[in-house]
Write a protein that holds these residues in place. Structure first.
Motif, PDB file in Angstrom:
ATOM      1  N   LYS A  33      -2.340  -0.997  -2.338  1.00 58.66           N
ATOM      2  CA  LYS A  33      -2.211  -1.770  -0.821  1.00 58.66           C
ATOM      3  C   LYS A  33      -0.858  -2.350  -0.525  1.00 58.66           C
ATOM      4  CE  LYS A  33      -5.331  -4.628  -0.167  1.00 58.66           C
ATOM      5  NZ  LYS A  33      -6.223  -4.209   0.888  1.00 58.66           N
ATOM      6  N   GLY A  34       0.011  -2.699  -1.470  1.00 58.20           N
ATOM      7  CA  GLY A  34       1.453  -2.716  -1.210  1.00 58.20           C
ATOM      8  C   GLY A  34       2.230  -1.762  -0.646  1.00 58.20           C
ATOM      9  N   LEU A  35       1.820  -0.469  -1.266  1.00 63.49           N
ATOM     10  CA  LEU A  35       2.725   0.471  -0.670  1.00 63.49           C
ATOM     11  C   LEU A  35       2.079   0.958   0.803  1.00 63.49           C
ATOM     12  CD1 LEU A  35       2.686   3.029  -3.520  1.00 63.49           C
ATOM     13  CD2 LEU A  35       4.755   1.858  -2.664  1.00 63.49           C
ATOM     14  N   LEU A  36       0.862   0.738   1.052  1.00 64.38           N
ATOM     15  CA  LEU A  36       0.310   0.903   2.486  1.00 64.38           C
ATOM     16  C   LEU A  36       0.757   0.116   3.435  1.00 64.38           C
ATOM     17  CD1 LEU A  36      -3.540   1.552   1.592  1.00 64.38           C
ATOM     18  CD2 LEU A  36      -1.771   3.304   2.320  1.00 64.38           C
ATOM     19  N   ARG A  37       1.012  -1.215   3.101  1.00 68.08           N
ATOM     20  CA  ARG A  37       1.581  -2.351   3.983  1.00 68.08           C
ATOM     21  C   ARG A  37       2.791  -1.813   4.295  1.00 68.08           C
ATOM     22  NH1 ARG A  37       0.618  -8.474   2.104  1.00 68.08           N
ATOM     23  NH2 ARG A  37       2.100  -8.578   3.767  1.00 68.08           N
ATOM     24  N   LEU A  38       3.842  -1.387   3.314  1.00 64.97           N
ATOM     25  CA  LEU A  38       5.174  -0.947   3.860  1.00 64.97           C
ATOM     26  C   LEU A  38       5.274   0.185   4.512  1.00 64.97           C
ATOM     27  CD1 LEU A  38       6.852  -1.043   0.171  1.00 64.97           C
ATOM     28  CD2 LEU A  38       7.393  -2.512   2.152  1.00 64.97           C
ATOM     29  N   CYS A  39       4.088   1.243   4.395  1.00 59.64           N
ATOM     30  CA  CYS A  39       4.221   2.241   5.502  1.00 59.64           C
ATOM     31  C   CYS A  39       3.574   1.932   6.723  1.00 59.64           C
ATOM     32  CB  CYS A  39       2.960   3.135   4.866  1.00 59.64           C
ATOM     33  SG  CYS A  39       2.687   4.691   5.809  1.00 59.64           S
ATOM     34  N   ARG A  40       2.776   0.853   7.149  1.00 59.24           N
ATOM     35  CA  ARG A  40       2.567   0.391   8.337  1.00 59.24           C
ATOM     36  C   ARG A  40       3.684  -0.319   8.950  1.00 59.24           C
ATOM     37  NH1 ARG A  40      -2.528  -0.947   5.918  1.00 59.24           N
ATOM     38  NH2 ARG A  40      -1.638  -3.212   5.562  1.00 59.24           N
ATOM     39  N   HIS A  51      13.026   2.746  -2.011  1.00 61.52           N
ATOM     40  CA  HIS A  51      12.636   1.604  -3.004  1.00 61.52           C
ATOM     41  C   HIS A  51      12.188   0.545  -2.528  1.00 61.52           C
ATOM     42  CE1 HIS A  51      14.744   4.726  -5.346  1.00 61.52           C
ATOM     43  NE2 HIS A  51      13.944   4.279  -6.375  1.00 61.52           N
ATOM     44  N   ALA A  52      11.684   0.600  -1.197  1.00 55.05           N
ATOM     45  CA  ALA A  52      11.374  -0.738  -0.371  1.00 55.05           C
ATOM     46  C   ALA A  52      10.246  -1.619  -1.069  1.00 55.05           C
ATOM     47  CB  ALA A  52      11.200  -0.528   1.166  1.00 55.05           C
ATOM     48  N   TYR A  53       9.541  -0.783  -1.854  1.00 53.34           N
ATOM     49  CA  TYR A  53       8.307  -1.433  -2.505  1.00 53.34           C
ATOM     50  C   TYR A  53       8.841  -2.529  -3.331  1.00 53.34           C
ATOM     51  CZ  TYR A  53       9.744   1.649  -6.148  1.00 53.34           C
ATOM     52  OH  TYR A  53      10.367   2.430  -7.292  1.00 53.34           O
ATOM     53  N   LEU A  54      10.062  -2.510  -3.625  1.00 51.98           N
ATOM     54  CA  LEU A  54      10.624  -3.772  -4.554  1.00 51.98           C
ATOM     55  C   LEU A  54      10.509  -5.212  -3.869  1.00 51.98           C
ATOM     56  CD1 LEU A  54      13.639  -1.925  -6.404  1.00 51.98           C
ATOM     57  CD2 LEU A  54      11.385  -2.514  -7.173  1.00 51.98           C
ATOM     58  N   GLN A  55      10.477  -5.139  -2.603  1.00 51.69           N
ATOM     59  CA  GLN A  55      10.460  -6.294  -1.704  1.00 51.69           C
ATOM     60  C   GLN A  55       8.956  -6.722  -1.224  1.00 51.69           C
ATOM     61  OE1 GLN A  55      12.878  -5.713   1.628  1.00 51.69           O
ATOM     62  NE2 GLN A  55      14.759  -5.278   0.438  1.00 51.69           N
ATOM     63  N   LEU A 104      -9.789  -0.240  -0.521  1.00 51.35           N
ATOM     64  CA  LEU A 104      -8.975   0.669   0.217  1.00 51.35           C
ATOM     65  C   LEU A 104      -9.558   1.555   0.806  1.00 51.35           C
ATOM     66  CD1 LEU A 104      -6.654   1.706  -2.825  1.00 51.35           C
ATOM     67  CD2 LEU A 104      -6.252  -0.083  -1.148  1.00 51.35           C
ATOM     68  N   ASN A 105     -11.063   1.482   1.039  1.00 52.08           N
ATOM     69  CA  ASN A 105     -11.914   2.387   1.958  1.00 52.08           C
ATOM     70  C   ASN A 105     -11.995   3.858   1.485  1.00 52.08           C
ATOM     71  OD1 ASN A 105     -12.838   0.050   3.571  1.00 52.08           O
ATOM     72  ND2 ASN A 105     -11.088   0.219   4.716  1.00 52.08           N
ATOM     73  N   GLU A 106     -11.574   4.063   0.273  1.00 51.10           N
ATOM     74  CA  GLU A 106     -11.707   5.628  -0.191  1.00 51.10           C
ATOM     75  C   GLU A 106     -13.001   5.869  -0.806  1.00 51.10           C
ATOM     76  OE1 GLU A 106      -8.621   5.955  -3.026  1.00 51.10           O
ATOM     77  OE2 GLU A 106      -6.740   5.586  -1.815  1.00 51.10           O
ATOM     78  N   GLN A 107     -13.792   6.649  -0.290  1.00 56.79           N
ATOM     79  CA  GLN A 107     -14.967   7.134  -0.299  1.00 56.79           C
ATOM     80  C   GLN A 107     -15.236   7.485  -1.691  1.00 56.79           C
ATOM     81  OE1 GLN A 107     -17.598   5.879   1.590  1.00 56.79           O
ATOM     82  NE2 GLN A 107     -16.096   5.359   3.097  1.00 56.79           N
ATOM     83  N   LEU A 108     -16.293   7.132  -2.707  1.00 57.69           N
ATOM     84  CA  LEU A 108     -16.634   7.627  -3.856  1.00 57.69           C
ATOM     85  C   LEU A 108     -17.768   8.165  -3.651  1.00 57.69           C
ATOM     86  CD1 LEU A 108     -15.748   7.664  -6.800  1.00 57.69           C
ATOM     87  CD2 LEU A 108     -17.071   5.462  -7.303  1.00 57.69           C
ATOM     88  N   ASN A 109     -17.981   9.522  -3.692  1.00 60.75           N
ATOM     89  CA  ASN A 109     -19.497  10.221  -3.529  1.00 60.75           C
ATOM     90  C   ASN A 109     -19.990  10.232  -4.812  1.00 60.75           C
ATOM     91  OD1 ASN A 109     -17.940  12.104  -4.647  1.00 60.75           O
ATOM     92  ND2 ASN A 109     -17.884  13.334  -2.765  1.00 60.75           N
ATOM     93  N   VAL A 110     -21.276  10.965  -4.627  1.00 61.23           N
ATOM     94  CA  VAL A 110     -22.005  11.229  -5.798  1.00 61.23           C
ATOM     95  C   VAL A 110     -21.472  11.928  -7.023  1.00 61.23           C
ATOM     96  CG1 VAL A 110     -23.369  13.107  -5.110  1.00 61.23           C
ATOM     97  CG2 VAL A 110     -24.507  11.628  -6.530  1.00 61.23           C
ATOM     98  N   HIS A 111     -20.545  12.635  -6.581  1.00 58.39           N
ATOM     99  CA  HIS A 111     -19.820  13.424  -7.602  1.00 58.39           C
ATOM    100  C   HIS A 111     -18.884  12.664  -8.394  1.00 58.39           C
ATOM    101  CE1 HIS A 111     -20.894  16.478  -4.300  1.00 58.39           C
ATOM    102  NE2 HIS A 111     -21.381  17.371  -5.683  1.00 58.39           N
ATOM    103  N   GLY A 112     -18.153  11.806  -7.582  1.00 63.28           N
ATOM    104  CA  GLY A 112     -17.435  10.705  -8.282  1.00 63.28           C
ATOM    105  C   GLY A 112     -18.010   9.869  -9.122  1.00 63.28           C
ATOM    106  N   LYS A 113     -19.193   9.504  -8.866  1.00 63.17           N
ATOM    107  CA  LYS A 113     -20.075   8.536  -9.748  1.00 63.17           C
ATOM    108  C   LYS A 113     -20.538   8.955 -10.923  1.00 63.17           C
ATOM    109  CE  LYS A 113     -21.850   5.833  -5.581  1.00 63.17           C
ATOM    110  NZ  LYS A 113     -22.732   5.539  -4.775  1.00 63.17           N
ATOM    111  N   ILE A 114     -20.761  10.514 -10.731  1.00 63.46           N
ATOM    112  CA  ILE A 114     -21.328  11.065 -12.024  1.00 63.46           C
ATOM    113  C   ILE A 114     -19.934  11.339 -13.121  1.00 63.46           C
ATOM    114  CG2 ILE A 114     -22.213  13.429 -12.871  1.00 63.46           C
ATOM    115  CD1 ILE A 114     -23.910  13.613 -10.242  1.00 63.46           C
ATOM    116  N   GLY A 115     -18.977  11.649 -12.354  1.00 66.21           N
ATOM    117  CA  GLY A 115     -17.647  11.911 -13.069  1.00 66.21           C
ATOM    118  C   GLY A 115     -17.202  10.527 -13.785  1.00 66.21           C
ATOM    119  N   CYS A 116     -17.404   9.287 -13.152  1.00 62.66           N
ATOM    120  CA  CYS A 116     -17.315   8.208 -13.650  1.00 62.66           C
ATOM    121  C   CYS A 116     -18.163   8.008 -14.954  1.00 62.66           C
ATOM    122  CB  CYS A 116     -17.565   7.070 -13.001  1.00 62.66           C
ATOM    123  SG  CYS A 116     -16.089   6.727 -11.771  1.00 62.66           S
TER     124      CYS A 116
END
Length: 355
Positions: A33-40, A51-55, A104-116
């Motif tokens: 989330k910190g890296l995404l804020r810097l990207c925006r 190395h802006a993530y240090l701020q 982060l709105n990263e979808q976890l489909n049924v394959h990912g759930k089975i993988g967990c």
């Protein structure tokens, strides 16, 4: 369950290992989330050498959570056996996957759930059958093991391969292949675990009253640990900035666990004291984890729709929908008049009178 402190110590170590997985899994989310804020904001990205993530305070919160998780993991080794603590790191994959789909709105489909689920099952099997370490109770014995030619060869191979990945493969494939930067973190991480174990022995001797501060090995291990952790943080940030968290976390776990198992087998000679069923169980548990990680990684962008079902299941699905529709018509008929013909006749008579 050969914890030194008995059953209370064992459960304390188990709790610390679970807390470690929770903090480490959450740290990936905060860093991302910190890296995404810097990207925006248009700042220089970590994947491009910035190395802006240090701020960014969110990145520091993630680093703090990772530090707390690592400290809890370090403390867990003092109370519970390493065969229990190390495989429980797979739970950080589950924590990170669930939190990334939530925050982060990263979808976890049924394959990912089975993988967990497969990762958790494989970790359980590894806990049952994992190898036992040789007893290392002093810095002198640790120094003897570090002088072993097999471990020296392993450390040289790790350093050379890491340098090749950083300076040769990184500029060419780092932006397109998740394995490049994660391999650097995993290979260096295997050496950092050895440093952590040595420092744990030094702390035990320090608390027991021995003059550990005069021993140069403890300081050497501390410096090596700081260097290894710095390299891990730098290249893990690059991987997180380029690829999804749900991809980086499980791949990092598999490669890191593999590296640590190889390093521990060479340094502590674990596999020499294992019977055949424990060897098979350990390998089976690890392959189960790898299968779960493969499901998380290979099918992360594939939506699971009914069209992906086999034909006989699709036929059963259509028959089921047909039966539901007939049942709905049957329920609707229950609300119709019992003598529809009379109703139709009365309606036609009323229409004729109106005309």
């Amino acid at each position: 369950m050969g914890a030194a402190g008995g059953r209370p110590g064992f459960y304390l170590g188990l709790g610390l290992a679970l807390a470690s997985s929770a903090f480490i899994g959450g740290s990936f989310i905060l860093k991302k989330k910190g890296l995404l804020r810097l990207c925006r904001r248009g700042r220089a990205r970590a994947g491009q050498g910035g190395h802006a993530y240090l701020q960014e305070w969110l990145w520091w919160a993630g680093l703090l959570c990772m530090g707390v998780g690592e400290v809890a993991n370090f403390a867990a080794y003092a109370f519970a056996p390493a065969t229990l603590v190390t495989p429980l790191g797979a739970l950080s994959v589950l924590v990170s996957a669930v939190l990334s789909s939530t925050f982060l709105n990263e979808q976890l489909n049924v394959h990912g759930k089975i993988g967990c689920v497969l990762s958790i099952l494989g970790s359980t099997v590894m806990v049952i059958h994992a190898p036992q370490e040789e007893e290392v109770s002093s810095l002198e014995s640790m120094a003897e093991k570090l002088k072993d030619p097999g471990f020296i060869l392993f450390a040289v191979c790790v350093l050379v391969s890491s340098l090749l990945l950083i300076f040769v493969a990184g500029p060419r494939y780092g932006q397109s292949n998740v394995l490049v930067y994660v391999l650097v973190c995993s290979a260096i991480g295997s050496l950092s675990v050895s440093c952590v174990k040595g420092l744990g022995i030094a702390l035990k001797e320090l608390f027991s009253g021995k003059p550990v501060l005069k021993e140069p090995l403890g300081w050497v291990l501390l410096v090596c640990l700081v260097i290894c952790v710095s390299v891990q943080i730098n290249y893990l940030n690059k991987a997180l900035d380029i690829f999804n968290t749900s991809v980086v976390t499980p791949v990092y776990y598999v490669l890191f666990t593999t590296s640590v198992m190889m390093c521990s087998a060479i340094l502590f000679k674990e596999w020499q004291h294992m019977v055949l069923d424990n060897i098979i169980g350990t390998i089976s548990g690890f392959l189960t984890i790898v299968s779960g990680i493969f499901l998380l990684h290979a099918f992360r962008d594939m939506p699971f729709t009914p069209d992906l079902l086999p034909l006989f299941l699709q036929q059963g699905r259509t028959d089921l929908h047909a039966s539901w529709r007939s049942a709905d018509r049957h329920r609707s008929c229950q609300h119709q008049p019992l003598l529809p013909s009379e109703d139709k006749g009365s309606q036609s008579a009323e229409e004729e009178e109106e005309e």
